[in-house]
Design a protein around this motif. Structure first.
Motif, short mmCIF file in Angstrom:
data_model
loop_
_atom_site.label_atom_id
_atom_site.label_comp_id
_atom_site.label_asym_id
_atom_site.label_seq_id
_atom_site.Cartn_x
_atom_site.Cartn_y
_atom_site.Cartn_z
N ARG A 33 -11.53 4.83 -10.46
CA ARG A 33 -12.24 4.33 -11.65
C ARG A 33 -12.80 5.48 -12.47
O ARG A 33 -12.70 5.50 -13.71
N ASP A 34 -13.38 6.47 -11.81
CA ASP A 34 -13.98 7.60 -12.51
C ASP A 34 -12.94 8.40 -13.28
O ASP A 34 -13.24 8.96 -14.35
N ARG A 35 -11.71 8.48 -12.75
CA ARG A 35 -10.66 9.19 -13.48
C ARG A 35 -10.32 8.46 -14.78
O ARG A 35 -10.03 9.10 -15.80
N ILE A 36 -10.34 7.15 -14.75
CA ILE A 36 -10.07 6.37 -15.97
C ILE A 36 -11.21 6.55 -16.96
O ILE A 36 -10.98 6.75 -18.16
N VAL A 37 -12.43 6.48 -16.46
CA VAL A 37 -13.60 6.59 -17.34
C VAL A 37 -13.63 7.95 -18.03
O VAL A 37 -13.78 8.03 -19.26
N GLU A 38 -13.49 9.03 -17.28
CA GLU A 38 -13.61 10.35 -17.88
C GLU A 38 -12.49 10.63 -18.88
O GLU A 38 -12.69 11.38 -19.84
N ALA A 39 -11.33 10.02 -18.70
CA ALA A 39 -10.23 10.21 -19.64
C ALA A 39 -10.46 9.46 -20.94
O ALA A 39 -9.76 9.71 -21.93
N ASN A 40 -11.41 8.53 -20.95
CA ASN A 40 -11.67 7.73 -22.16
C ASN A 40 -13.04 8.00 -22.78
O ASN A 40 -13.44 7.28 -23.70
N GLY A 82 0.81 -1.21 0.00
CA GLY A 82 0.00 0.00 0.00
C GLY A 82 0.85 1.26 0.00
O GLY A 82 0.59 2.20 -0.76
N LYS A 83 1.87 1.27 0.82
CA LYS A 83 2.74 2.44 0.91
C LYS A 83 3.46 2.69 -0.40
O LYS A 83 3.56 3.84 -0.86
N SER A 84 3.95 1.63 -1.06
CA SER A 84 4.69 1.81 -2.31
C SER A 84 3.76 2.19 -3.47
O SER A 84 4.14 2.97 -4.34
N ILE A 85 2.54 1.65 -3.48
CA ILE A 85 1.60 1.96 -4.58
C ILE A 85 1.23 3.44 -4.59
O ILE A 85 1.09 4.04 -5.66
N PHE A 86 1.09 4.03 -3.42
CA PHE A 86 0.66 5.42 -3.35
C PHE A 86 1.83 6.38 -3.09
O PHE A 86 1.62 7.54 -2.75
N ALA A 87 3.06 5.90 -3.29
CA ALA A 87 4.23 6.76 -3.05
C ALA A 87 4.48 7.71 -4.21
O ALA A 87 4.79 8.89 -4.01
N ALA A 88 4.35 7.21 -5.44
CA ALA A 88 4.63 8.04 -6.62
C ALA A 88 3.53 9.05 -6.86
O ALA A 88 2.36 8.82 -6.52
N GLU A 89 3.86 10.17 -7.47
CA GLU A 89 2.89 11.21 -7.76
C GLU A 89 2.13 10.87 -9.04
O GLU A 89 2.73 10.59 -10.08
N LEU A 90 0.81 10.89 -8.97
CA LEU A 90 -0.02 10.58 -10.13
C LEU A 90 0.02 11.70 -11.16
O LEU A 90 0.14 11.46 -12.36
N GLY A 91 -0.09 12.92 -10.70
CA GLY A 91 0.08 14.08 -11.58
C GLY A 91 -0.94 14.21 -12.69
O GLY A 91 -0.56 14.47 -13.85
N LEU A 92 -2.21 14.07 -12.38
CA LEU A 92 -3.25 14.22 -13.40
C LEU A 92 -3.35 15.68 -13.84
O LEU A 92 -3.30 16.59 -13.02
N LEU A 103 -6.17 12.98 -21.99
CA LEU A 103 -5.82 11.57 -22.06
C LEU A 103 -4.76 11.24 -21.01
O LEU A 103 -3.97 12.09 -20.61
N LEU A 104 -4.77 10.00 -20.57
CA LEU A 104 -3.81 9.56 -19.56
C LEU A 104 -2.51 9.11 -20.22
O LEU A 104 -2.53 8.51 -21.31
N LYS A 105 -1.42 9.38 -19.57
CA LYS A 105 -0.14 8.83 -20.00
C LYS A 105 -0.10 7.35 -19.58
O LYS A 105 -0.81 6.95 -18.65
N PRO A 106 0.71 6.54 -20.25
CA PRO A 106 0.75 5.10 -19.91
C PRO A 106 1.01 4.83 -18.44
O PRO A 106 0.38 3.96 -17.84
N ASP A 107 1.94 5.58 -17.83
CA ASP A 107 2.25 5.32 -16.43
C ASP A 107 1.10 5.76 -15.52
O ASP A 107 0.82 5.12 -14.50
N GLN A 108 0.41 6.84 -15.88
CA GLN A 108 -0.74 7.28 -15.09
C GLN A 108 -1.86 6.24 -15.16
O GLN A 108 -2.51 5.94 -14.16
N GLU A 109 -2.11 5.73 -16.36
CA GLU A 109 -3.15 4.72 -16.54
C GLU A 109 -2.86 3.48 -15.70
O GLU A 109 -3.74 2.97 -15.00
#
Length: 359
Positions: A181-188, A89-99, A130-136
Motif C-alpha cells: 500500500r505504501d508503495r502505491i501511496v508514495e508513487a501518487n 499466491g505463487k502465481s501472484i508473486f512470480a512476476a518481477e515488480l521492478g520498482l 510514477l508506476l507503470k500500469p502493470d506495476q500498479e
C-alpha cells in the motif's frame, strides 16, 4: 469490467467456499506458505521485519489477549474471484515488480511546482517515480491478496485455543499488505501536491490540506478495485479533490458559526474582520477566547449555548423544546438558562480587548 467477481470485504474474508464454510483451525493450516519465501517478498519482508512482534515468549494468557485484540481489528480489502485458487499466491508473486529507485530530483520539482514556500524535506515525499500500469495492478493485487489471506486466518481465530503461529502469520500478511500500500501511496503523492495547492487560501494552509489529502489518498488505495480496467490516478484525483473541497467548506462553515456566536455576545467586528481574509493566527486566538469563556459556564449552560449556536460537535441549531426534552426540564427553564448564560458571556466579552488579537 472483467468477468472476475469484485467484492468489497470488511472483516469477513472473501475466499473459496470450501475453505470458509465450516472452517476450523484444522482445515485452515497455520503453516507458513511456500510463496512467502519467494524472491519478490524478500525485500518487503526485510523492511517490515522490525514491525513484527516476537510471540515466542508469550504464554497462553497473553496469546488469548492478542487473539481478542486481533478479532477486534477490521481487515478491509477488495476481494477477487481469482484469489480462490490454492496456487494463486505463487502465481501472484512470480512476476518481477521492478520498482524504480527513488529520485531526489522528482521531489525538488514537486516542491517548485507547488507554488508554495515549503520546507525542502517535504520533497522527499515525492521522490518515488510514477508506476507503470502493470506495476500498479500488481501492487493492488498483491496488497488485497495478502489482506484476504490474513482475513481467512482471522476468521478461524479462537481465543479459547489461541495459536501463536496463526497470529504471527496474520501479522506478517498485514505488514506486507501495508508495504505494498505504501508503495502505491508514495508513487501518487505528487498528484496530491498538484491538487491541494489549488485550494490554498489565507484560511487553509498547504500543510493542513496536504495532510488531509494524504489521508484521503490512503483511503482511496484501500477502496480501489484494481480489476476494473482504469488507472488509480483517475479515481484518486476525484477522491482527493472532493476531500479538499469538503475540508475548505467545513472550515468556512465552522468559522461562520464561531464568528456568529461571538457577535451574539456583543463582541463587535469591523467589516474587514468579518470577511474570510481574517488571519489564521487571529482566528485561532478568537476560538481560544471563546473556548475559555464557554469553559467558565456550568455544564448545562455550556451545553445549551453550544447547541443553540451550533458550536463544537453540534452540526445544527437545536430548538428550545429539543433541549428541554434532552435535559428533562421545561422549555421555559431552558430559555432561562440560555438567558443567564448569555448574560455571563456578555459580561466576559466586555473585558475582551480585540486590539490585543490583531494579527
Amino acid at each position: 469490467m472483467s468477468s472476475s467477481t469484485k467484492t468489497r470485504s470488511r472483516t469477513a474474508p472473501v475466499a473459496p467456499e470450501p475453505i470458509l464454510e465450516g472452517a476450523t483451525a484444522s482445515t485452515v493450516s497455520a503453516r507458513r506458505p511456500t510463496w512467502l519465501s519467494c524472491a519478490e517478498l524478500r525485500k518487503p519482508l526485510a523492511e517490515v521485519a522490525d514491525q513484527l512482534s516476537d510471540l515466542s515468549g508469550c504464554d497462553q494468557a497473553d496469546l488469548r489477549l492478542l487473539t481478542k485484540k486481533r478479532l477486534r481489528q477490521e481487515l478491509d480489502f477488495i476481494g477477487n474471484e481469482s484469489f480462490a485458487s490454492s496456487k494463486r499466491g505463487k502465481s501472484i508473486f512470480a512476476a518481477e515488480l521492478g520498482l524504480a529507485e527513488r529520485q531526489s530530483a522528482l521531489g525538488i520539482a514537486a516542491i517548485r511546482r507547488s507554488g508554495v514556500d515549503l520546507p525542502i524535506h517535504l520533497g522527499r515525499l515525492c521522490e518515488a517515480p510514477l508506476l507503470k500500469p502493470d506495476q500498479e495492478k500488481m501492487l493492488f493485487e498483491r496488497m488485497n491478496y495478502l489482506l484476504q489471506q490474513a482475513a481467512i486466518h482471522r476468521s478461524v481465530l479462537n481465543p479459547d485455543r489461541p495459536s501463536r503461529h496463526r497470529l504471527e502469520l496474520i501479522e506478517t500478511y498485514v505488514a506486507l499488505a501495508d508495504w505494498h500500500r505504501d508503495r502505491i501511496v508514495e508513487a501518487n503523492l505528487r498528484l496530491v501536491f498538484s491538487i491541494v495547492k489549488k485550494f490554498v487560501n489565507p484560511n487553509n494552509s498547504f500543510d493542513d490540506l496536504l495532510s488531509d489529502g494524504i489521508v484521503a489518498l490512503m483511503r482511496g488505495v484501500e477502496k480501489f478495485d484494481f480489476d476494473r480496467g482504469f488507472r488509480f490516478s483517475t479515481y484518486a484525483t476525484q477522491v482527493v479533490r472532493r476531500n479538499a473541497y469538503r475540508t475548505v467548506v467545513t472550515k468556512q462553515q465552522e468559522r461562520q458559526k464561531v464568528l456568529g456566536g461571538l457577535q451574539d455576545m456583543d463582541i463587535d467586528f469591523s467589516e474587514e474582520e468579518r470577511g474570510s481574509a481574517i488571519s489564521e493566527k487571529r482566528w485561532h486566538e478568537l476560538r481560544s477566547r471563546l473556548s475559555v469563556m464557554l469553559g467558565d459556564l456550568d455544564r448545562r449552560e455550556k451545553f445549551i449555548i453550544r447547541a443553540r449556536f451550533s458550536l463544537g460537535s453540534h452540526r445544527k441549531v437545536h430548538t428550545l423544546q429539543a433541549l428541554a426534552d434532552r435535559l428533562g426540564v421545561s422549555k421555559e427553564r431552558v430559555r432561562q438558562l440560555e438567558r443567564r448564560a448569555m448574560d455571563k458571556l456578555r459580561a466576559m466579552a466586555g473585558t475582551v480587548d480585540l486590539a490585543e488579537l490583531e494579527g
